[in-house]
Scaffold this active site. Structure first.
Site, PDB file in Angstrom:
ATOM      1  N   TYR A   1     -41.234  14.900 -56.615  1.00  0.00           N
ATOM      2  CA  TYR A   1     -41.630  14.594 -57.994  1.00  0.00           C
ATOM      3  C   TYR A   1     -42.526  13.360 -58.069  1.00  0.00           C
ATOM      4  CZ  TYR A   1     -38.193  17.987 -59.706  1.00  0.00           C
ATOM      5  OH  TYR A   1     -37.492  19.132 -59.962  1.00  0.00           O
TER       6      TYR A   1
ATOM      7  N   LYS B   1     -32.968  20.964 -46.534  1.00  0.00           N
ATOM      8  CA  LYS B   1     -33.419  22.143 -45.802  1.00  0.00           C
ATOM      9  C   LYS B   1     -33.945  21.668 -44.442  1.00  0.00           C
ATOM     10  CE  LYS B   1     -34.329  25.974 -46.959  1.00  0.00           C
ATOM     11  NZ  LYS B   1     -33.652  27.237 -46.517  1.00  0.00           N
TER      12      LYS B   1
ATOM     13  N   ASP C   1     -29.940  25.937 -50.042  1.00  0.00           N
ATOM     14  CA  ASP C   1     -29.798  27.305 -50.557  1.00  0.00           C
ATOM     15  C   ASP C   1     -28.370  27.810 -50.379  1.00  0.00           C
ATOM     16  OD1 ASP C   1     -30.228  27.294 -47.796  1.00  0.00           O
ATOM     17  OD2 ASP C   1     -31.375  29.174 -47.781  1.00  0.00           O
TER      18      ASP C   1
ATOM     19  N   ASP D   1     -32.066  18.368 -58.894  1.00  0.00           N
ATOM     20  CA  ASP D   1     -32.424  18.853 -60.230  1.00  0.00           C
ATOM     21  C   ASP D   1     -31.866  20.263 -60.418  1.00  0.00           C
ATOM     22  OD1 ASP D   1     -33.623  19.032 -62.712  1.00  0.00           O
ATOM     23  OD2 ASP D   1     -35.657  19.304 -61.949  1.00  0.00           O
TER      24      ASP D   1
ATOM     25  N   ASP E   1     -28.133  21.576 -62.425  1.00  0.00           N
ATOM     26  CA  ASP E   1     -28.101  22.542 -63.535  1.00  0.00           C
ATOM     27  C   ASP E   1     -27.133  23.675 -63.212  1.00  0.00           C
ATOM     28  OD1 ASP E   1     -30.017  21.195 -65.033  1.00  0.00           O
ATOM     29  OD2 ASP E   1     -31.154  23.014 -65.492  1.00  0.00           O
TER      30      ASP E   1
HETATM   31  C1  IPM Z   1     -33.551  16.518 -65.586  1.00  0.00           C
HETATM   32  C2  IPM Z   1     -34.776  17.148 -66.192  1.00  0.00           C
HETATM   33  C3  IPM Z   1     -35.959  16.286 -65.837  1.00  0.00           C
HETATM   34  C4  IPM Z   1     -36.112  16.280 -64.335  1.00  0.00           C
HETATM   35  C5  IPM Z   1     -37.276  16.685 -66.496  1.00  0.00           C
HETATM   36  C6  IPM Z   1     -37.160  16.765 -68.003  1.00  0.00           C
HETATM   37  C7  IPM Z   1     -38.396  15.757 -66.095  1.00  0.00           C
HETATM   38  O1  IPM Z   1     -34.905  18.450 -65.746  1.00  0.00           O
HETATM   39  O2  IPM Z   1     -33.223  15.387 -65.952  1.00  0.00           O
HETATM   40  O3  IPM Z   1     -32.900  17.169 -64.759  1.00  0.00           O
HETATM   41  O4  IPM Z   1     -36.698  17.194 -63.770  1.00  0.00           O
HETATM   42  O5  IPM Z   1     -35.602  15.357 -63.713  1.00  0.00           O
HETATM   43 MG    MG Z   2     -33.261  19.159 -64.639  1.00  0.00          MG
END
Ligand code: IPM
Ligand code: MG
Length: 369
Positions: free
Chosen positions: A141, A192, A225, A249, A253
């Site tokens: 990133y 990985k 993975d 990230d 989620d």
């Molecule tokens: C998170 C979000 C952010 C990230 C975005 C909004 C930049 O997805 O906090 O996980 O990718 O870190």
């Molecule tokens: Mg995120």
């Protein structure tokens, strides 16, 4: 003790969930031996509209002067087409980077009352308590070079660079090992290494840190993975997962959804001890439901609890808030995202009020005892 907290509501549902967190802050100031002084600022689309940038230097300066920042959420369709460097998300990346918040703590905790909210079978997720530690200021990133170049033959080339140094890997590894010692004493490190040099380095550097300082903690390495798969197959095998920015990230989620609602999950982003911490819900700005009183404020309120624990050194007050959340969920108070048969649906502000009522109740009980 007096603490300075900067509040950055952001976009979409950000302002309305923040209003509920502010109710809790006022309650703490009025009823507990703590003084939280708040300032307010703009971030994300709200800041773009006002200043033309998603995070102004003045706002960032105020963040630096604060003990902690509580952030709502950023982004929305209104700003979807602006350039990457001035998108709402860039404001978030910038505040993380500028404050040096390299460790992002994302707990995925299944509350007993919400065990049926998960899409997985209750017996798989009951009692689940995972902590993902995501590296937050390095990796793909932020890596250079990056960009989209024109190859001149009608083709273009998009480039991002995954890059990590030993220092970046080991400082986040250290956070994971330290936290594991206070929990289940196990760390799973994900990368990985089978295809990426940065992953091979990650594995080697975590291993040598473990050998040198944390031999008492169980360490396991897993390809990212495989981790994604194991999170669905048998999530309770995990205690602390440490991983890079990109995999973190995604995996956070996924882990979040094991719990049934993103609306429940807080996060903390920490740098060197004593520096400003940033606290924000894991969910996004949900522009589709903004302003309708449907948003669940609990992720933000639980982020405030994390702030009390990690930046204000008040784990006692954090636990009080977390216990009160648990109780009102057991009582069946629900925002639409976690609504279930037999429960009582309430609004964003209804949830905040229910929590205050519960905190009042336990306060009275303590006085009586
Ligand atoms: C998170 C979000 C952010 C990230 C975005 C909004 C930049 O997805 O906090 O996980 O990718 O870190
Ligand atoms: Mg995120």
């Amino acid at each position: 003790m007096t603490y300075k907290l900067q509040i950055l509501p952001g976009d979409g549902i950000g302002p309305e969930i923040m209003t509920e967190a502010e109710k809790i802050i006022s309650w703490l100031n009025a009823n507990k031996d703590i003084e939280i002084q708040t300032t307010r600022g703009l971030i994300g689309g709200a800041a773009i509209d006002e200043y033309g940038v998603p995070l102004s230097d003045e706002t960032l300066e105020e963040s630096r002067k604060s003990h902690a920042v509580l952030l709502g959420a950023v982004g929305g369709p209104k700003w979807a087409d602006v350039e990457y460097t001035i998108r709402p998300e860039a404001g978030l990346l910038k505040i993380r980077k500028e404050l040096g918040l390299f460790a992002n703590l994302r707990p995925a905790l299944v509350f007993d009352a919400l065990v049926d909210a998960s899409t997985l079978k209750p017996e798989i997720v009951k009692g689940l308590d995972i902590l993902i530690v995501r590296e937050l200021t390095g990796g793909v990133y932020f890596g250079q070079p990056r960009g989209i170049e024109d190859l001149g033959n009608g083709q273009r080339r998009g480039v991002n660079t995954q890059v990590y140094t030993t220092e970046e890997i080991q400082r986040v590894g250290r956070v994971a090992f330290e936290l594991a010692r206070k929990r289940g004493n196990k760390v799973t490190s994900c990368e990985k290494a089978n295809v990426m040099e940065s992953g091979k380095l990650w594995r080697e550097d975590i291993t040598s840190l473990h050998q040198a300082e944390y031999k008492d903690v169980t360490l396991e390495h897993m390809y990212a993975d495989n981790c994604a798969m194991q999170l669905l197959r048998n999530p309770s095998q995990f205690d602390v997962i440490v991983t890079d920015n990109l995999f973190g990230d995604i995996l956070s989620d996924e882990a979040a959804m094991l719990t049934g609602s993103l609306g429940m999950l807080p996060s903390a982003s920490l740098g060197q001890p004593g520096s400003t911490g940033l606290y924000e819900p894991v969910h996004g700005s949900a522009p589709d439901i903004a302003g309708q009183g449907k948003a669940n404020p609990l992720a933000t309120i639980l982020s405030l609890a994390m702030c009390l624990r990690y930046s204000f050194n008040r784990g006692d007050l954090a636990s009080k808030i977390e216990d009160a959340v648990q109780t009102i969920l057991n009582d069946g108070t629900r925002t639409p995202d976690i609504m279930a048969p037999g429960c009582t649906q309430t609004s964003t502000s209804g949830m905040g009020d229910a929590l205050i009522t519960q905190l009042e109740k336990t306060g009275k009980k303590e006085q009586a005892a």
